[in-house]
Design a protein around this motif. Structure first.
Motif, mmCIF file in Angstrom:
data_model
loop_
_atom_site.group_PDB
_atom_site.id
_atom_site.type_symbol
_atom_site.label_atom_id
_atom_site.label_comp_id
_atom_site.label_asym_id
_atom_site.label_seq_id
_atom_site.Cartn_x
_atom_site.Cartn_y
_atom_site.Cartn_z
ATOM 1 N N LEU A 1 -39.149 -4.488 47.444
ATOM 2 C CA LEU A 1 -39.352 -4.245 48.308
ATOM 3 C C LEU A 1 -39.408 -2.224 46.980
ATOM 4 N N ARG A 2 -39.669 -1.190 46.717
ATOM 5 C CA ARG A 2 -39.339 -0.176 46.395
ATOM 6 C C ARG A 2 -40.117 0.728 47.751
ATOM 7 N N ARG B 1 -41.849 -10.576 37.346
ATOM 8 C CA ARG B 1 -42.056 -10.485 39.261
ATOM 9 C C ARG B 1 -42.335 -9.107 39.702
ATOM 10 N N PRO B 2 -43.939 -9.014 40.576
ATOM 11 C CA PRO B 2 -44.309 -7.806 40.596
ATOM 12 C C PRO B 2 -43.284 -7.078 41.457
ATOM 13 N N GLU B 3 -43.546 -5.923 41.016
ATOM 14 C CA GLU B 3 -42.956 -4.146 42.031
ATOM 15 C C GLU B 3 -44.238 -4.684 43.253
ATOM 16 N N MET B 4 -43.325 -4.444 44.830
ATOM 17 C CA MET B 4 -44.225 -3.857 46.402
ATOM 18 C C MET B 4 -43.937 -2.767 45.946
ATOM 19 N N ALA C 1 -35.684 3.720 39.344
ATOM 20 C CA ALA C 1 -34.389 4.976 39.677
ATOM 21 C C ALA C 1 -35.426 6.111 40.807
ATOM 22 N N ARG C 2 -36.447 6.319 40.626
ATOM 23 C CA ARG C 2 -37.300 7.383 41.845
ATOM 24 C C ARG C 2 -37.410 6.548 43.048
ATOM 25 N N PHE C 3 -36.792 5.484 43.007
ATOM 26 C CA PHE C 3 -37.390 5.365 44.706
ATOM 27 C C PHE C 3 -35.984 4.623 44.775
ATOM 28 N N THR C 4 -35.911 4.409 46.186
ATOM 29 C CA THR C 4 -35.288 3.350 47.355
ATOM 30 C C THR C 4 -35.306 1.644 47.528
ATOM 31 N N THR C 5 -34.531 0.861 46.799
ATOM 32 C CA THR C 5 -34.747 -0.715 46.976
ATOM 33 C C THR C 5 -34.652 -0.821 48.098
ATOM 34 N N LEU C 6 -35.335 -1.726 48.739
ATOM 35 C CA LEU C 6 -34.880 -1.781 50.604
ATOM 36 C C LEU C 6 -34.735 -3.100 50.499
ATOM 37 N N ALA C 7 -35.287 -4.305 49.055
ATOM 38 C CA ALA C 7 -35.350 -5.266 48.794
ATOM 39 C C ALA C 7 -35.317 -6.027 47.442
ATOM 40 N N ALA C 8 -34.498 -6.890 47.093
ATOM 41 C CA ALA C 8 -34.365 -7.229 45.624
ATOM 42 C C ALA C 8 -34.509 -8.538 45.617
#
Length: 264
Positions: free
Chosen positions: A33-34, A173-176, A222-229
């Motif tokens: 989740l980004r 797996r897909p990215e949200m 790297a352009r995102f903050t990752t909230l959950a991996a």
């Protein structure tokens, strides 16, 4: 017979439990989740809050469980859902979800409940603005009729557009992806007639969706903050073989398919 108020039905402890359940479910089935830094919201504390999202996927319901806790931990989230669908998941009424019936009477009941929710201290209303599933590429973005009435029941509220997208990059797996747009003042929306109000809401949501799409195209975590991996790699025998091969060569095992990227 009137339905009990969602304020009375909501169970904070049960919500906390299901937040953990949904978090584990997310990590099992999704890559991450980004949120881009520009899409991280500020809580307008002391003011009613309404979040209006697009509606591309079944996974939006999971996003509505994870994002409120990440960004608005001091608030309680309430979410409208089609009554027929909610009847299949009645436990969700204890999580702050309330039913919407079709037709004019249903619309009146929705606005009455929404007004009660946004007037409650520490509560917030989250909903999918289109009122139906709609592909992220479809234009114009649909705005359900009741959405334009929300400023009338909460003229001092802050309205936040929320863009959601689900993409496949280099992993299995897909990215949200999620991003909040600049806040709208309900009072400013209320100054417009309903047609102009609908256009302004659509414009704000579309601009946020388009900007998030530009970030998605870069395929750069790297352009995102990752909230959950979630889990990385293929798993199973394939990754076991890769792990043993890395061990035999004295190398660190890298489960990601794209070795040059970072998880964020």
């Amino acid at each position: 017979m009137l339905e009990p108020s969602p304020l009375a039905l909501r169970d904070a402890r049960l919500f906390g439990f299901f937040h953990l359940v949904f978090s584990r479910f997310f990590r099992r089935h999704m890559g991450a989740l980004r949120v881009p830094p520009w899409g991280i919201p500020q809580d307008p504390e002391g003011r009613p809050l309404i979040v209006l999202a697009n509606h591309p996927s079944w996974w939006d319901g999971v996003a509505f469980m994870l994002l409120p806790v990440a960004f608005f931990p001091r608030r309680q989230v309430f979410i409208p859902m089609e009554a027929a669908a909610l009847a299949k998941y009645r436990f969700m009424r204890r999580l702050g979800v309330f039913g919407i019936e079709p037709g004019p009477r249903g619309a009146v009941a929705f606005l009455r409940t929404a007004k009660e929710v946004v007037a409650a201290p520490g509560a917030m209303l989250w909903m999918n603005a289109p009122g139906r599933f709609q592909d992220v590429r479809e234009r114009p973005v649909a705005i359900a009729p009741g959405v334009t009435r929300l400023p009338e029941i909460a003229p001092d509220a802050t309205v936040l557009p929320l863009a959601l997208d689900y993409v496949l990059w280099t992993e299995r797996r897909p990215e949200m992806l999620a991003a909040f747009g600049p806040p709208l003042r309900a009072a400013d929306l209320l100054a417009l007639d309903r047609d102009a109000r609908e256009a302004r809401i659509r414009e704000a949501l579309t601009e946020t969706m388009d900007r998030l799409a530009e970030e998605a195209i870069t395929r750069d975590p790297a352009r995102f903050t990752t909230l959950a991996a979630g889990r990385e790699g293929m798993g199973g025998i394939y990754d076991l073989w890769r792990r043993l091969s890395a061990w035999a060569r004295g190398r660190r095992f890298e489960p990601r398919h794209a070795h040059g990227t970072k998880s964020g």
